[in-house]
Design a protein around this motif. Structure first.
Motif, mmCIF file in Angstrom:
data_model
loop_
_atom_site.group_PDB
_atom_site.id
_atom_site.type_symbol
_atom_site.label_atom_id
_atom_site.label_comp_id
_atom_site.label_asym_id
_atom_site.label_seq_id
_atom_site.Cartn_x
_atom_site.Cartn_y
_atom_site.Cartn_z
ATOM 1 N N GLY A 87 0.810 -1.198 -0.004
ATOM 2 C CA GLY A 87 0.134 -0.141 0.038
ATOM 3 C C GLY A 87 0.958 1.355 -0.061
ATOM 4 O O GLY A 87 0.660 2.373 -0.723
ATOM 5 N N GLU A 88 1.772 1.232 0.885
ATOM 6 C CA GLU A 88 2.758 2.357 1.037
ATOM 7 C C GLU A 88 3.499 2.652 -0.287
ATOM 8 O O GLU A 88 3.598 3.691 -1.195
ATOM 9 C CB GLU A 88 3.870 2.169 2.100
ATOM 10 C CG GLU A 88 4.668 3.487 2.096
ATOM 11 C CD GLU A 88 5.659 3.224 3.518
ATOM 12 O OE1 GLU A 88 6.530 4.338 3.736
ATOM 13 O OE2 GLU A 88 5.901 2.246 3.624
ATOM 14 N N ILE A 89 3.990 1.646 -1.000
ATOM 15 C CA ILE A 89 4.652 1.673 -2.431
ATOM 16 C C ILE A 89 3.610 2.309 -3.273
ATOM 17 O O ILE A 89 4.115 2.923 -4.228
ATOM 18 C CB ILE A 89 5.401 0.386 -2.726
ATOM 19 C CG1 ILE A 89 6.562 -0.006 -1.665
ATOM 20 C CG2 ILE A 89 5.809 0.473 -4.230
ATOM 21 C CD1 ILE A 89 7.123 -1.380 -1.836
ATOM 22 N N ALA A 90 2.542 1.578 -3.527
ATOM 23 C CA ALA A 90 1.586 2.005 -4.572
ATOM 24 C C ALA A 90 1.175 3.299 -4.491
ATOM 25 O O ALA A 90 0.906 4.007 -5.484
ATOM 26 C CB ALA A 90 0.387 0.952 -4.411
ATOM 27 N N SER A 91 1.022 4.002 -3.212
ATOM 28 C CA SER A 91 0.689 5.439 -3.164
ATOM 29 C C SER A 91 1.746 6.157 -3.118
ATOM 30 O O SER A 91 1.601 7.703 -2.942
ATOM 31 C CB SER A 91 -0.218 5.536 -1.934
ATOM 32 O OG SER A 91 0.503 5.020 -0.564
ATOM 33 N N TYR A 92 3.060 5.933 -3.262
ATOM 34 C CA TYR A 92 4.257 6.725 -3.154
ATOM 35 C C TYR A 92 4.049 7.592 -4.381
ATOM 36 O O TYR A 92 3.830 7.166 -5.469
ATOM 37 C CB TYR A 92 5.336 5.948 -3.069
ATOM 38 C CG TYR A 92 6.491 6.525 -2.312
ATOM 39 C CD1 TYR A 92 6.707 5.892 -1.137
ATOM 40 C CD2 TYR A 92 7.558 7.348 -2.763
ATOM 41 C CE1 TYR A 92 7.758 6.533 0.061
ATOM 42 C CE2 TYR A 92 8.640 7.718 -2.179
ATOM 43 C CZ TYR A 92 8.627 7.206 -0.764
ATOM 44 O OH TYR A 92 9.853 7.682 -0.031
ATOM 45 N N LEU A 149 -1.850 -5.717 -6.140
ATOM 46 C CA LEU A 149 -1.739 -6.432 -4.956
ATOM 47 C C LEU A 149 -2.747 -5.742 -3.903
ATOM 48 O O LEU A 149 -3.392 -6.491 -3.230
ATOM 49 C CB LEU A 149 -0.260 -6.721 -4.299
ATOM 50 C CG LEU A 149 0.737 -7.820 -4.895
ATOM 51 C CD1 LEU A 149 1.837 -7.338 -4.287
ATOM 52 C CD2 LEU A 149 0.198 -9.038 -5.151
ATOM 53 N N VAL A 150 -2.768 -4.549 -4.027
ATOM 54 C CA VAL A 150 -3.499 -4.054 -3.115
ATOM 55 C C VAL A 150 -5.084 -4.035 -3.675
ATOM 56 O O VAL A 150 -6.038 -4.229 -2.776
ATOM 57 C CB VAL A 150 -3.375 -2.213 -3.167
ATOM 58 C CG1 VAL A 150 -4.425 -1.678 -2.454
ATOM 59 C CG2 VAL A 150 -2.050 -2.006 -2.265
ATOM 60 N N ASP A 151 -5.397 -3.760 -4.987
ATOM 61 C CA ASP A 151 -6.614 -3.939 -5.389
ATOM 62 C C ASP A 151 -7.314 -5.362 -5.387
ATOM 63 O O ASP A 151 -8.440 -5.438 -5.085
ATOM 64 C CB ASP A 151 -6.563 -3.610 -7.021
ATOM 65 C CG ASP A 151 -6.379 -2.103 -6.943
ATOM 66 O OD1 ASP A 151 -6.330 -1.364 -6.210
ATOM 67 O OD2 ASP A 151 -5.982 -1.775 -8.114
ATOM 68 N N GLU A 152 -6.168 -6.522 -5.592
ATOM 69 C CA GLU A 152 -6.770 -7.796 -5.661
ATOM 70 C C GLU A 152 -6.705 -8.639 -4.535
ATOM 71 O O GLU A 152 -7.317 -9.569 -4.292
ATOM 72 C CB GLU A 152 -5.990 -8.634 -6.994
ATOM 73 C CG GLU A 152 -6.226 -7.819 -8.388
ATOM 74 C CD GLU A 152 -7.703 -7.864 -8.616
ATOM 75 O OE1 GLU A 152 -8.510 -8.690 -8.457
ATOM 76 O OE2 GLU A 152 -8.177 -6.678 -9.252
ATOM 77 N N TYR A 153 -5.568 -8.315 -3.714
ATOM 78 C CA TYR A 153 -5.236 -9.220 -2.584
ATOM 79 C C TYR A 153 -5.247 -8.424 -1.234
ATOM 80 O O TYR A 153 -4.337 -8.809 -0.205
ATOM 81 C CB TYR A 153 -3.877 -9.965 -2.719
ATOM 82 C CG TYR A 153 -4.008 -11.008 -4.075
ATOM 83 C CD1 TYR A 153 -4.402 -12.155 -3.980
ATOM 84 C CD2 TYR A 153 -3.647 -10.620 -5.195
ATOM 85 C CE1 TYR A 153 -4.640 -13.070 -4.787
ATOM 86 C CE2 TYR A 153 -3.582 -11.609 -6.200
ATOM 87 C CZ TYR A 153 -4.326 -12.656 -5.922
ATOM 88 O OH TYR A 153 -4.343 -13.615 -7.087
ATOM 89 N N GLY A 154 -5.672 -7.180 -1.176
ATOM 90 C CA GLY A 154 -5.710 -6.363 0.033
ATOM 91 C C GLY A 154 -4.163 -6.101 0.533
ATOM 92 O O GLY A 154 -4.065 -5.815 1.662
#
Length: 195
Positions: A58-63, A96-101
């Motif tokens: 989540g942190e990497i995706a929103s960086y 991973l955030v979208d599909e696997y939390g």
């Protein structure tokens, strides 16, 4: 208990690969056009530059994308192509955030068969057929993730006693054997092309 991994050939980086499913996935993603140890030490370098002892999808995706690319470009660079690989890492983490939390381990945790797991791995951004089979073999051989039929689903990479890929690296000796195999494959491909 975390497996003992030797892909990065660097204790701190290998420790992270052993305890962090996301680090293992990111290392596999980075494993192209650079030596394997460079690729698999990348997750540790990224975590350190983010001021963390682990990676969080989540942190990497929103960086901020430019800032994240900057982390990978710092010397020494995480990859030969740090800008494009930064995008790929963020895309993988967003998936991973979208599909696997945001849980990398959820990709394989409840896979009922090797074929199902292979399908899930091939669906990951940046994972084609070959990369998915290598990672499936790595999960089976070193992470004790062995759904029914995992060896068959991993193809030649799943063979016991083979030295074809990252899945087979357990130390410097096996790394040398994998390198020798890859060189032989390149020679054979070049010979076939010129033949």
């Amino acid at each position: 208990m975390s497996p003992t991994i030797h892909l990065a050939q660097e204790p701190e980086a290998d420790d992270l690969l052993g305890r962090s499913p996301l680090a293992a996935l990111v290392g596999m993603l980075l494993d192209q056009q650079v030596p394997m140890e460079w690729a698999f030490s990348g997750p540790y370098t990224i975590a350190r530059r983010m001021g963390r002892d682990d990676l969080d999808a989540g942190e990497i995706a929103s960086y901020d994308p430019d800032a994240f690319a900057g982390l990978l470009k710092e010397k020494p660079a995480v990859h030969r192509y740090p800008g494009s690989m930064a995008k790929r890492v963020q895309t993988l983490c967003q998936f991973l955030v979208d599909e696997y939390g945001g849980e990398a381990e959820a990709v394989w945790r409840d896979a009922a068969s090797g074929d199902e797991l292979l399908t899930r791995l091939k669906a990951l951004p940046g994972f084609g057929e070959q990369k998915a089979k290598i990672f499936l073999a790595l999960l089976g051989k070193q992470y004790d993730v062995r759904p029914t039929g995992w060896r068959a689903a991993a193809g030649a990479y799943g063979e016991q006693g083979s030295y074809r890929s990252a899945a087979d690296i357990t130390g410097p000796e096996s790394l040398a054997k994998v390198r020798a195999h890859k060189q032989e494959m390149k020679r054979a491909a070049k010979s076939a092309k010129n033949g």
